[in-house]
Design a protein around this motif. Sequence first.
Motif, PDB file in Angstrom:
ATOM      1  N   SER A  38      34.504  31.659  52.221  1.00 45.93           N
ATOM      2  CA  SER A  38      35.797  30.970  52.340  1.00 45.93           C
ATOM      3  C   SER A  38      35.760  30.296  53.374  1.00 45.93           C
ATOM      4  O   SER A  38      36.201  30.632  54.629  1.00 45.93           O
ATOM      5  CB  SER A  38      36.986  31.748  51.867  1.00 45.93           C
ATOM      6  N   LEU A  48      44.965  29.033  52.057  1.00 43.24           N
ATOM      7  CA  LEU A  48      44.243  30.197  51.653  1.00 43.24           C
ATOM      8  C   LEU A  48      44.701  31.239  52.698  1.00 43.24           C
ATOM      9  O   LEU A  48      44.405  32.431  52.242  1.00 43.24           O
ATOM     10  CB  LEU A  48      42.971  30.037  51.594  1.00 43.24           C
ATOM     11  N   LEU A  52      44.186  35.076  50.065  1.00 43.61           N
ATOM     12  CA  LEU A  52      43.039  35.664  49.773  1.00 43.61           C
ATOM     13  C   LEU A  52      43.219  37.415  50.502  1.00 43.61           C
ATOM     14  O   LEU A  52      42.581  37.720  51.373  1.00 43.61           O
ATOM     15  CB  LEU A  52      41.708  35.266  50.510  1.00 43.61           C
ATOM     16  N   LEU A  58      44.364  36.555  41.374  1.00 38.40           N
ATOM     17  CA  LEU A  58      44.042  35.215  41.598  1.00 38.40           C
ATOM     18  C   LEU A  58      43.218  34.676  40.533  1.00 38.40           C
ATOM     19  O   LEU A  58      42.572  35.385  39.864  1.00 38.40           O
ATOM     20  CB  LEU A  58      43.155  35.458  42.773  1.00 38.40           C
ATOM     21  N   LEU A  60      39.842  32.078  40.711  1.00 40.26           N
ATOM     22  CA  LEU A  60      39.131  31.697  41.777  1.00 40.26           C
ATOM     23  C   LEU A  60      38.099  30.654  41.105  1.00 40.26           C
ATOM     24  O   LEU A  60      37.464  30.953  40.017  1.00 40.26           O
ATOM     25  CB  LEU A  60      38.346  32.578  42.504  1.00 40.26           C
ATOM     26  N   LEU A  71      33.402  29.679  47.882  1.00 41.99           N
ATOM     27  CA  LEU A  71      34.827  29.508  47.485  1.00 41.99           C
ATOM     28  C   LEU A  71      35.115  28.125  47.227  1.00 41.99           C
ATOM     29  O   LEU A  71      35.057  27.135  48.391  1.00 41.99           O
ATOM     30  CB  LEU A  71      35.802  30.308  47.857  1.00 41.99           C
ATOM     31  N   ALA A  74      41.246  28.311  45.007  1.00 41.01           N
ATOM     32  CA  ALA A  74      41.792  29.826  44.823  1.00 41.01           C
ATOM     33  C   ALA A  74      43.308  29.458  44.494  1.00 41.01           C
ATOM     34  O   ALA A  74      44.077  28.787  45.270  1.00 41.01           O
ATOM     35  CB  ALA A  74      41.611  30.724  46.017  1.00 41.01           C
TER      36      ALA A  74
END
Length: 243
Positions: A38, A48, A52, A58, A60, A71, A74
Amino acid sequence: MSENQLQRCFVLHRRSYSESSLIIDVFSEEFGRMTLLSKGARRIRSPLKGVLQPFIPLLLKWSGKGSMRTLRQAEPISLGLPLTGIHLYSALYVNELLARLIPSEVPLPGLFYDYLQVLTELAQSSNPEPALRRFELSLLACLGYGVDFLHCAGSGEPVVPTMTYLYREQKGFIASVRKDNLTFVGEELIAISERRFTTQAQLKAAKRFTRIALKPYLGAKPLKSRELFISQIGISRARSKGT
């Protein structure tokens, strides 16, 4: 389901990467355990930054190939589950088991449901033990661990509730006159098979069995969640004594 679609996931573990990024291990409903990068997730203004985290449901989306994907999106589905005290340490233990034991990128939708179930039970119940034992048994089944709790491995006869049985790895339970850490009463084996833990004796027997069965998979490396819990108990006792 395509990787280009949003996937239901939970973060199992996260660690810093470079100055502003994170590497996260996630458990995905459709793709199993994944490792994602990420980018910029640790920046102060990153959307984020607080998302996270473990125990937050979540959605994703990621892209790329190889052992670590990137990533791309999200979204939290809901607030994180209310886990505190021993229930939080229990959930961390569950996450550590998944991060260490399940293979990468192997779909395990049944185990994902069991994971949702154990987190829900941990957030709602006063005693985390029954939920943990049920999840450990589900995990062992996913790892290909098979044992017949209901029949004597020596004779093939049904387990008798009042008899004692000796556990032998890769073989099962054999009627025995011994009484030690590897022996179980038939009633305990039946309860483990049914995942029914209504007494302390049943819970203790199930915990003893799952520790024996998980040990070959975990190896000699200690569980960090267990060490953290033991350390916290020591701190709490010291504070209660005013030291």
